[in-house]
Design an enzyme around this catalytic site. Sequence first.
Site, PDB file in Angstrom:
ATOM      1  N   ASP A 126       0.824  -1.211   0.000  1.00 36.85           N
ATOM      2  CA  ASP A 126       0.000   0.000   0.000  1.00 36.85           C
ATOM      3  C   ASP A 126       0.861   1.265   0.000  1.00 36.85           C
ATOM      4  O   ASP A 126       1.955   1.281   0.562  1.00 36.85           O
ATOM      5  CB  ASP A 126      -0.924  -0.010   1.230  1.00 36.85           C
ATOM      6  CG  ASP A 126      -2.142   0.873   1.041  1.00 36.85           C
ATOM      7  OD1 ASP A 126      -2.367   1.367  -0.083  1.00 36.85           O
ATOM      8  OD2 ASP A 126      -2.884   1.071   2.029  1.00 36.85           O
ATOM      9  N   GLY A 127       0.344   2.298  -0.643  1.00 38.97           N
ATOM     10  CA  GLY A 127       0.994   3.614  -0.589  1.00 38.97           C
ATOM     11  C   GLY A 127       1.542   4.109  -1.916  1.00 38.97           C
ATOM     12  O   GLY A 127       2.208   5.150  -1.957  1.00 38.97           O
ATOM     13  N   ARG A 186       0.133   7.659  -2.791  1.00 36.34           N
ATOM     14  CA  ARG A 186       0.696   8.730  -1.965  1.00 36.34           C
ATOM     15  C   ARG A 186       2.160   8.985  -2.307  1.00 36.34           C
ATOM     16  O   ARG A 186       2.629  10.119  -2.266  1.00 36.34           O
ATOM     17  CB  ARG A 186       0.540   8.369  -0.467  1.00 36.34           C
ATOM     18  CG  ARG A 186      -0.843   8.718   0.084  1.00 36.34           C
ATOM     19  CD  ARG A 186      -1.130   7.986   1.352  1.00 36.34           C
ATOM     20  NE  ARG A 186      -1.469   6.592   1.085  1.00 36.34           N
ATOM     21  CZ  ARG A 186      -1.530   5.646   2.017  1.00 36.34           C
ATOM     22  NH1 ARG A 186      -1.260   5.944   3.269  1.00 36.34           N
ATOM     23  NH2 ARG A 186      -1.878   4.424   1.682  1.00 36.34           N
ATOM     24  N   ARG A 229      -0.740   9.025 -10.141  1.00 39.50           N
ATOM     25  CA  ARG A 229      -0.767   7.807  -9.321  1.00 39.50           C
ATOM     26  C   ARG A 229      -0.088   6.639 -10.020  1.00 39.50           C
ATOM     27  O   ARG A 229       0.549   5.780  -9.386  1.00 39.50           O
ATOM     28  CB  ARG A 229      -2.220   7.432  -8.993  1.00 39.50           C
ATOM     29  CG  ARG A 229      -2.942   8.414  -8.095  1.00 39.50           C
ATOM     30  CD  ARG A 229      -4.389   7.961  -7.871  1.00 39.50           C
ATOM     31  NE  ARG A 229      -4.450   6.599  -7.375  1.00 39.50           N
ATOM     32  CZ  ARG A 229      -4.276   6.245  -6.101  1.00 39.50           C
ATOM     33  NH1 ARG A 229      -4.038   7.178  -5.189  1.00 39.50           N
ATOM     34  NH2 ARG A 229      -4.338   4.989  -5.734  1.00 39.50           N
ATOM     35  N   SER A 237      -7.356  -5.834  -5.375  1.00 40.04           N
ATOM     36  CA  SER A 237      -8.489  -6.384  -4.621  1.00 40.04           C
ATOM     37  C   SER A 237      -9.757  -6.348  -5.468  1.00 40.04           C
ATOM     38  O   SER A 237      -9.837  -5.611  -6.461  1.00 40.04           O
ATOM     39  CB  SER A 237      -8.706  -5.578  -3.335  1.00 40.04           C
ATOM     40  OG  SER A 237      -9.250  -4.305  -3.640  1.00 40.04           O
ATOM     41  N   THR A 238     -10.744  -7.124  -5.050  1.00 37.05           N
ATOM     42  CA  THR A 238     -12.034  -7.080  -5.756  1.00 37.05           C
ATOM     43  C   THR A 238     -12.660  -5.682  -5.631  1.00 37.05           C
ATOM     44  O   THR A 238     -13.461  -5.289  -6.471  1.00 37.05           O
ATOM     45  CB  THR A 238     -13.005  -8.157  -5.208  1.00 37.05           C
ATOM     46  OG1 THR A 238     -12.981  -8.132  -3.773  1.00 37.05           O
ATOM     47  CG2 THR A 238     -12.606  -9.553  -5.672  1.00 37.05           C
ATOM     48  N   ASN A 297     -10.803  -2.936  -5.769  1.00 37.82           N
ATOM     49  CA  ASN A 297     -10.016  -1.999  -6.581  1.00 37.82           C
ATOM     50  C   ASN A 297     -10.637  -1.728  -7.955  1.00 37.82           C
ATOM     51  O   ASN A 297     -10.229  -0.796  -8.652  1.00 37.82           O
ATOM     52  CB  ASN A 297      -8.567  -2.472  -6.747  1.00 37.82           C
ATOM     53  CG  ASN A 297      -7.733  -2.308  -5.494  1.00 37.82           C
ATOM     54  OD1 ASN A 297      -6.843  -3.112  -5.205  1.00 37.82           O
ATOM     55  ND2 ASN A 297      -7.993  -1.262  -4.716  1.00 37.82           N
ATOM     56  N   ARG A 343       1.731  -4.531   6.303  1.00 37.19           N
ATOM     57  CA  ARG A 343       0.987  -3.547   5.505  1.00 37.19           C
ATOM     58  C   ARG A 343       1.764  -2.242   5.548  1.00 37.19           C
ATOM     59  O   ARG A 343       1.892  -1.623   6.607  1.00 37.19           O
ATOM     60  CB  ARG A 343      -0.442  -3.336   5.998  1.00 37.19           C
ATOM     61  CG  ARG A 343      -1.175  -2.329   5.093  1.00 37.19           C
ATOM     62  CD  ARG A 343      -2.663  -2.303   5.254  1.00 37.19           C
ATOM     63  NE  ARG A 343      -3.273  -1.421   4.232  1.00 37.19           N
ATOM     64  CZ  ARG A 343      -4.493  -1.544   3.765  1.00 37.19           C
ATOM     65  NH1 ARG A 343      -5.269  -2.495   4.216  1.00 37.19           N
ATOM     66  NH2 ARG A 343      -4.944  -0.707   2.844  1.00 37.19           N
TER      67      ARG A 343
HETATM   68  C1  IPE Z   1      -5.572  -2.887  -0.482  1.00 44.92           C
HETATM   69  O1  IPE Z   1      -5.163  -1.571  -0.636  1.00 44.92           O
HETATM   70  C2  IPE Z   1      -5.445  -3.641  -1.765  1.00 44.92           C
HETATM   71  C3  IPE Z   1      -4.079  -3.792  -2.264  1.00 44.92           C
HETATM   72  C4  IPE Z   1      -2.981  -3.425  -1.672  1.00 44.92           C
HETATM   73  C5  IPE Z   1      -3.967  -4.440  -3.530  1.00 44.92           C
HETATM   74  P1  IPE Z   1      -6.207  -0.399  -0.897  1.00 44.92           P
HETATM   75  O2  IPE Z   1      -5.405   0.845  -0.894  1.00 44.92           O
HETATM   76  O3  IPE Z   1      -7.028  -0.676  -2.091  1.00 44.92           O
HETATM   77  O4  IPE Z   1      -7.135  -0.512   0.394  1.00 44.92           O
HETATM   78  P2  IPE Z   1      -8.097   0.566   1.062  1.00 44.92           P
HETATM   79  O5  IPE Z   1      -9.069   1.005   0.005  1.00 44.92           O
HETATM   80  O6  IPE Z   1      -7.247   1.703   1.530  1.00 44.92           O
HETATM   81  O7  IPE Z   1      -8.741  -0.176   2.187  1.00 44.92           O
HETATM   82  C1  IPE Z   2      -1.509   0.109  -3.480  1.00 40.17           C
HETATM   83  O1  IPE Z   2      -1.267   1.491  -3.510  1.00 40.17           O
HETATM   84  C2  IPE Z   2      -1.669  -0.468  -4.864  1.00 40.17           C
HETATM   85  C3  IPE Z   2      -3.002  -0.980  -5.171  1.00 40.17           C
HETATM   86  C4  IPE Z   2      -4.004  -1.011  -4.363  1.00 40.17           C
HETATM   87  C5  IPE Z   2      -3.193  -1.503  -6.511  1.00 40.17           C
HETATM   88  P1  IPE Z   2      -2.470   2.520  -3.570  1.00 40.17           P
HETATM   89  O2  IPE Z   2      -2.782   2.799  -5.003  1.00 40.17           O
HETATM   90  O3  IPE Z   2      -3.603   2.045  -2.752  1.00 40.17           O
HETATM   91  O4  IPE Z   2      -1.805   3.787  -2.914  1.00 40.17           O
HETATM   92  P2  IPE Z   2      -2.505   4.837  -1.930  1.00 40.17           P
HETATM   93  O5  IPE Z   2      -3.104   4.081  -0.800  1.00 40.17           O
HETATM   94  O6  IPE Z   2      -3.533   5.565  -2.738  1.00 40.17           O
HETATM   95  O7  IPE Z   2      -1.372   5.721  -1.491  1.00 40.17           O
HETATM   96 MG    MG Z   3      -4.090   2.301  -0.809  1.00 45.03          MG
END
Ligand code: IPE
Ligand code: IPE
Ligand code: MG
Length: 256
Positions: A29-30, A33, A42, A74-75, A77, A194
């Site tokens: 995650d991240g 950001r 992004r 994720s489902t 996403n 995480r």
């Molecule tokens: C969880 O991250 C899914 C993956 C890392 C692939 P998200 O960024 O999609 O989760 P939420 O929406 O913040 O819970």
């Molecule tokens: C995780 O990073 C990647 C996926 C969920 C595919 P994010 O895209 O969720 O990044 P943030 O949470 O917006 O920073």
């Molecule tokens: Mg995220």
Amino acid sequence: MRHGEGFRAVTTTGAPHGSVPRHVACVMDGNGRWAASRSLPRTSGHRAAEATVIDVIETARTAGVEWLSLYAFSTENWRRPAGEVDFLMRLVRHAVRKHAPLLHARGIRCRFLGVTDPRIPAPLARDFDDLMTLTGANRGMTLTVAFDHGGRGDIVEAARSLIRSGVSAEAVDEENFAAHLPFPDTPDVDLVIRTSGEQRISNFMLWQVAYAEWVFPPVLWPDFRATHFMECLRAFQQRDRRFGGVTPNANGETRP
Ligand code: IPE
Ligand code: IPE
Ligand code: MG
């Protein structure tokens, strides 16, 4: 489960002293950001994530982790803007094709967990199948990439499969229920990492994380490197896993 199960001795150079978790799962995650902090779109964050993925796979393997699971999509996403979803599909396809020879050469067995939505481009699904076939007999670390994955969905599918099998309600127990989950040979997750400081499950391998230890490094996934991964393993080693029991003292007594 016995206290201490899910651990094995570290035998590999570079691994921390003590023991390493058998199954590590990462919520990557991240990325968004990371990009935003650089005034980039992004998608740049997703592109930068690839180097971390390779670093983490290599570090986990060297440290003696037997099972590594990575949450890639994720489902939920699918709710993201179409352009971002499309970019992720193309990026993952590119990465799978590019890194297939190295993964195979390292003896890594690759699996893709999920991948049921018809919106997944057919060539990508084929590349997933090809990599699973190519590496299916490997006996090194098992890498499970959760893609179009949802923990609740897996549990519902397992329930459907169980009902179809004709088993009576009285005969259902945790063991035979779990046998209907996808990749039922997957051991329970010992450690979930995480990144980015978020502290939630986001529907990740819900059944398998029931007794996992969790760490939440604040670093964003594209900045996460081997040293961070090893710090997470060390944090895990400090944990006292009780599995509902009590910790035996040096004399083997179980009074706290
Ligand atoms: C969880 O991250 C899914 C993956 C890392 C692939 P998200 O960024 O999609 O989760 P939420 O929406 O913040 O819970
Ligand atoms: C995780 O990073 C990647 C996926 C969920 C595919 P994010 O895209 O969720 O990044 P943030 O949470 O917006 O920073
Ligand atoms: Mg995220």
